[in-house]
Design an enzyme around this catalytic site. Structure first.
Site, PDB file in Angstrom:
ATOM      1  N   ASP A 483       0.865  -1.169   0.000  1.00 19.10           N
ATOM      2  CA  ASP A 483       0.000   0.000   0.000  1.00 19.10           C
ATOM      3  C   ASP A 483       0.908   1.228   0.000  1.00 19.10           C
ATOM      4  O   ASP A 483       2.105   1.126   0.283  1.00 19.10           O
ATOM      5  CB  ASP A 483      -0.884  -0.040   1.250  1.00 19.10           C
ATOM      6  CG  ASP A 483      -1.799   1.164   1.338  1.00 19.10           C
ATOM      7  OD1 ASP A 483      -2.342   1.568   0.300  1.00 19.10           O
ATOM      8  OD2 ASP A 483      -1.972   1.695   2.451  1.00 19.10           O
ATOM      9  N   THR A 485       0.009   4.757   1.392  1.00 21.23           N
ATOM     10  CA  THR A 485      -0.097   5.590   2.589  1.00 21.23           C
ATOM     11  C   THR A 485       0.197   4.794   3.848  1.00 21.23           C
ATOM     12  O   THR A 485      -0.434   3.775   4.118  1.00 21.23           O
ATOM     13  CB  THR A 485      -1.506   6.211   2.686  1.00 21.23           C
ATOM     14  OG1 THR A 485      -1.782   6.930   1.491  1.00 21.23           O
ATOM     15  CG2 THR A 485      -1.608   7.132   3.885  1.00 21.23           C
ATOM     16  N   ASP A 683      -1.444  -1.089   6.204  1.00 29.15           N
ATOM     17  CA  ASP A 683      -1.614  -0.623   7.586  1.00 29.15           C
ATOM     18  C   ASP A 683      -3.027  -0.212   7.931  1.00 29.15           C
ATOM     19  O   ASP A 683      -3.284   0.187   9.060  1.00 29.15           O
ATOM     20  CB  ASP A 683      -0.687   0.568   7.861  1.00 29.15           C
ATOM     21  CG  ASP A 683      -1.159   1.837   7.154  1.00 29.15           C
ATOM     22  OD1 ASP A 683      -1.819   1.722   6.103  1.00 29.15           O
ATOM     23  OD2 ASP A 683      -0.870   2.934   7.659  1.00 29.15           O
TER      24      ASP A 683
END
Length: 796
Positions: A483, A485, A683
């Site tokens: 991912d 961000t 996350d």
């Protein structure tokens, strides 16, 4: 009528799912629902194990809730029956076998399958690491040494000219050996004999079966020689008298005890990482009560308590800063040496070090609910877990011990029929030697020792491995999906530019936007809120808040309908003038910024560019991953220009922009269908389905609990370098396991024929049972020593 939405809990990752839309499987006539095919697969592979693990977590949570409720109802703090103490109660603790996790019982004991000592499932934070079991085994060993050494000198004296039997007579000579050997066999070796007896009663033959048969055979034969020498056949006689094997029985017991002591010591050493973490929390906390302050023990702290943390003190529990500001050293958690500034509203973690200022904090996570406790328990669970390669060992062990006993019997028969004089004496020695040298201690230690050391080594680097299966699979990874961000970037974006459309003023637009975004936990939303607070602007309350998955949010503020999100979302909602905003956004996106649009009452009001800086460690981490031969793919919900700018800057192999959580999951599944072995690093809650679907899910420790729950690896510091470290750790641990298995198999393949007398026709050498016991202990020591090398392994 009140409408009730029916939900279910995924037993693997704990996510709440809609039964009407979720995947499902049945176990024992009951349906279970899953957020992804990955969770469903893990459940179907081991439903009992998954349900047991989920029950443990639920009961822990329920237990804590019960304690909190009783505390609140009494209106008192610091009662004698605290949660922390109950967690540490030996009488209630559940113990399990590190090699057979299906074995569980209340209180300590030994495994009925392999005979190994059981270990507590829940870590005792008060444990110093010098267990009673280790101390007791060490005591038995040293008493065994004290009695076995003089026994060995007496028995072997004739070989060096000490004719003890001639000095004191054969009868007294035998009684002296009996007196020295009996305490060694039946007191020092009692735990070994009991486990051996249990193995025969349960028909789960193991290493203790061979030890018990071998030593008791030697001892009981010698006992008969002392008590009833006339019943011994002459075929046993050596130099005209029946031989004694007391020294063999005693020395075998002592050497096996040495192996047990070394194993227990090694297990304690592998727990060094856990104990180092456990020692990070202080023993007391300063609780604020009625305007005053009292020092209380840590297990008296409850959720909601206000605590004062002075400069130089450790933060006692997880919580939120109520007042004050300071710099906090979080290196124990993140590995980063630079202190983090903390002020009102910021979260602090138990075990971190407050440096410069005084803080007043509210306790949020205490006892088993702290980050530190969860990390410790995760490491402990992983060290007890079994790698799939252990199945090979189990299959071998299942047939190995019966085969060894059969081999020992055939050896005795062969020597008794074909051996030189004294035939039965030679046959007896060879049969006992086969039993002892074939003891599968090394085979049993090969995999669990490496797993324990490897998991502990990872914990020291902030790489938390969920179980041994993950450790094994991580070695085979060829594709890493990340991912953007919070994974490649810092996860703390800031507003870098604002453009206003129409007649609106910037302060008014930001106030309305912040009112909506304050209801969201998304990092981009928090960036807008931080900007408003930095500009000292106030914002009203929002109502009718709604989150649009993967798109944006909306709510009503001061009579206005406010919609915030991507350009595509605004166009779908028929917001006017979005095309003009998209043109202006392109320049910001080409520089790696994420652009969100704010619409008020159906018209475009503002465009906000938000920049999330790339972590300083990310370029080096990606270079390392490429050096390991791994392909890196970035999936992000950001617009294509933003994603392209980041991907080109970092040299990422492949990227996909505008990817929804559902499509992240589908993309990972497609890669697996193409034969790729995939690790997914993320996350956020939106990453959880993809993390569960991946062969190995990797959660950044800075992320959400759902993401961490769905993952097989957690990087405590949220640093992508941990992915490379996890891969390197997996490769080295699996290599170490293969080396150990090679040592164990080769040792037994060579040792059994030698013990059976293969060398006798050529060199006249017949292996003594004592030498066999020493060789057996050496094999265990070699496996332990090889596994402990992982403690100093360099992780890429």
């Amino acid at each position: 009528m009140v409408s009730t939405k029916v939900t279910a809990t995924d037993p693997v990752c704990g996510m709440t799912v809609n039964p009407g839309e979720a995947l499902h499987s049945e176990h024992e006539g009951r349906p279970y629902y899953f957020c992804s095919a990955g969770c469903q697969r893990k459940f179907e592979e081991d439903p009992s194990g998954v349900l047991t693990d989920r029950a443990d977590k639920d009961s822990a949570k329920k237990y804590e809730t019960k304690e909190d409720a009783s505390c609140c109802s009494s209106g008192k703090h610091g009662g004698s029956s605290t949660m922390a103490n109950d967690w540490k109660s030996d009488s209630k603790a559940i113990y399990t076998c590190p090699m057979h996790p299906e074995i569980e019982q209340i209180g300590p004991g030994d495994c009925p399958i392999c005979g190994m000592d059981l270990e507590p499932k829940v870590i005792d934070f008060a444990d110093s690491g010098d267990g009673e079991q280790y101390a007791g085994m060490k005591r038995r060993f040293w008493i065994g040494v004290a009695l076995s050494v003089p026994l060995l000198v007496i028995a072997m004296g004739p070989m060096v000219g000490l004719q003890v039997a001639e000095w004191m007579g054969n009868a007294a000579f035998g009684w002296l050996q009996l007196a020295l050997a009996t305490p060694v066999v039946f007191w020092c070796g009692w735990p070994l004999l009991v486990r051996g007896a249990k193995s025969f009663l349960s028909l789960n033959l193991n290493m203790f079966s061979l030890i018990a048969v071998g030593t008791l055979a030697a001892y009981l034969f010698s006992l008969v020689v002392v008590l009833l020498p006339s019943v011994i056949p002459e075929a046993f006689f050596e130099n005209g008298v029946p031989p004694l094997y007391f020294e063999a029985a005693a020395v075998i017991i002592t050497l096996v005890l040495l192996g047990q002591v070394l194993e227990l010591r090694a297990r304690q050493q592998t727990g060094g990482a856990i104990r180092a973490l456990m020692q990070l929390t202080p023993e007391t906390a300063h609780r604020i009560v009625d305007g005053g302050e009292e020092e209380v023990s840590l297990d008296s702290v409850r959720k909601g308590d206000r605590l004062r943390v002075r400069p130089g003190e450790k933060v006692p529990v997880d919580g939120r800063v109520v007042s004050g500001s300071s710099n906090v050293d979080e290196s124990m958690l993140t590995g980063e040496p630079i202190p983090v500034s903390k002020s009102e509203g910021d979260e602090v973690t138990g075990g971190t070090l407050n440096q410069t200022g005084a803080l007043v904090m509210e306790a949020v996570g205490v006892g088993a609910d702290t980050v530190l406790h969860r990390i410790v328990q995760m490491v402990a669970d992983a060290q007890r877990s079994r790698a799939p390669i252990q199945k090979l060992v189990d299959v071998v062990a299942r047939y190995f011990v019966p085969a060894v006993i059969l081999c020992s019997i055939l050896t005795f028969i062969g020597w008794a029929l074909l051996g030189p004089q004294p035939q039965l004496a030679h046959a007896f020695v060879a049969a006992v030697a086969v039993l002892i040298i074939a003891c599968p201690c090394a085979l049993g230690l090969a995999t669990p020792m490496s797993v324990m050391v490897g998991v502990g080594r990872g914990a020291r680097e902030g790489v938390l491995i969920k179980n041994a299966e993950v450790l094994e699979v991580m070695e085979k990874i060829d594709t890493v999906v990340v991912d953007k961000t919070g994974t490649l970037t810092q996860g703390r974006p800031e507003v870098s530019a604002i453009e206003i459309f129409g007649e609106w003023k910037q302060a008014d637009v930001l106030g309305l936007a912040a009112a909506v975004e304050s209801q969201s936990e998304h990092p981009l939303a928090q960036a807008v809120v931080r900007r408003v607070k930095a500009d000292n602007l106030s914002f009203p309350e929002a109502s009718d808040f709604e989150s649009i998955t993967g798109g944006g949010v909306r709510a009503r503020v001061d009579g206005h309908a406010v919609l915030i999100g991507k350009a595509d979302l605004l166009e779908e909602q028929s917001v006017s003038e979005v095309s003009a905003g998209k043109v202006n956004a392109a320049q910001h996106q080409s520089q790696g910024a994420t652009v969100v649009f704010v619409a008020i009452d159906g018209k475009l009001a503002a465009m906000v560019a938000i920049t999330d800086p790339i972590k300083e460690s990310t370029p080096a981490a990606l270079e390392t991953l490429h050096g390991l031969g791994l392909r890196v793919i970035m999936l992000t919900g950001d617009a294509e220009p933003t994603a392209r700018a980041v991907a080109e800057r970092l040299g990422i192999d492949e990227f996909h922009a505008g990817v929804s959580p559902e499509n992240k999951h589908k993309f990972v599944k497609r890669l697996k269908n193409e034969g790729k072995v995939v690790a997914m690093a993320g996350d956020g809650i939106n990453d959880a389905p993809a993390l569960a679907e991946a062969d190995v899910g990797i959660a950044m420790g800075t992320g959400t609990g759902v993401a961490i729950e769905s993952a097989g690896v957690t990087l405590v510091g949220g640093d992508l370098r941990g992915v490379a470290a996890a891969n390197s750790l997996s490769r080295k641990t699996m290599s170490n396991i293969r080396q150990n298995l090679f040592f164990a198999f080769i040792y037994n393949a060579l040792g059994i024929p030698v013990a059976a007398g293969l060398l006798y026709p050529f060199f006249g050498v017949l292996l003594s049972p004592m030498i066999a016991a020493a060789a057996m202990s050496f094999s265990s020591v070699s496996v332990i020593a090889n596994a402990l090398r992982l403690r100093s392994a360099e992780l890429t």
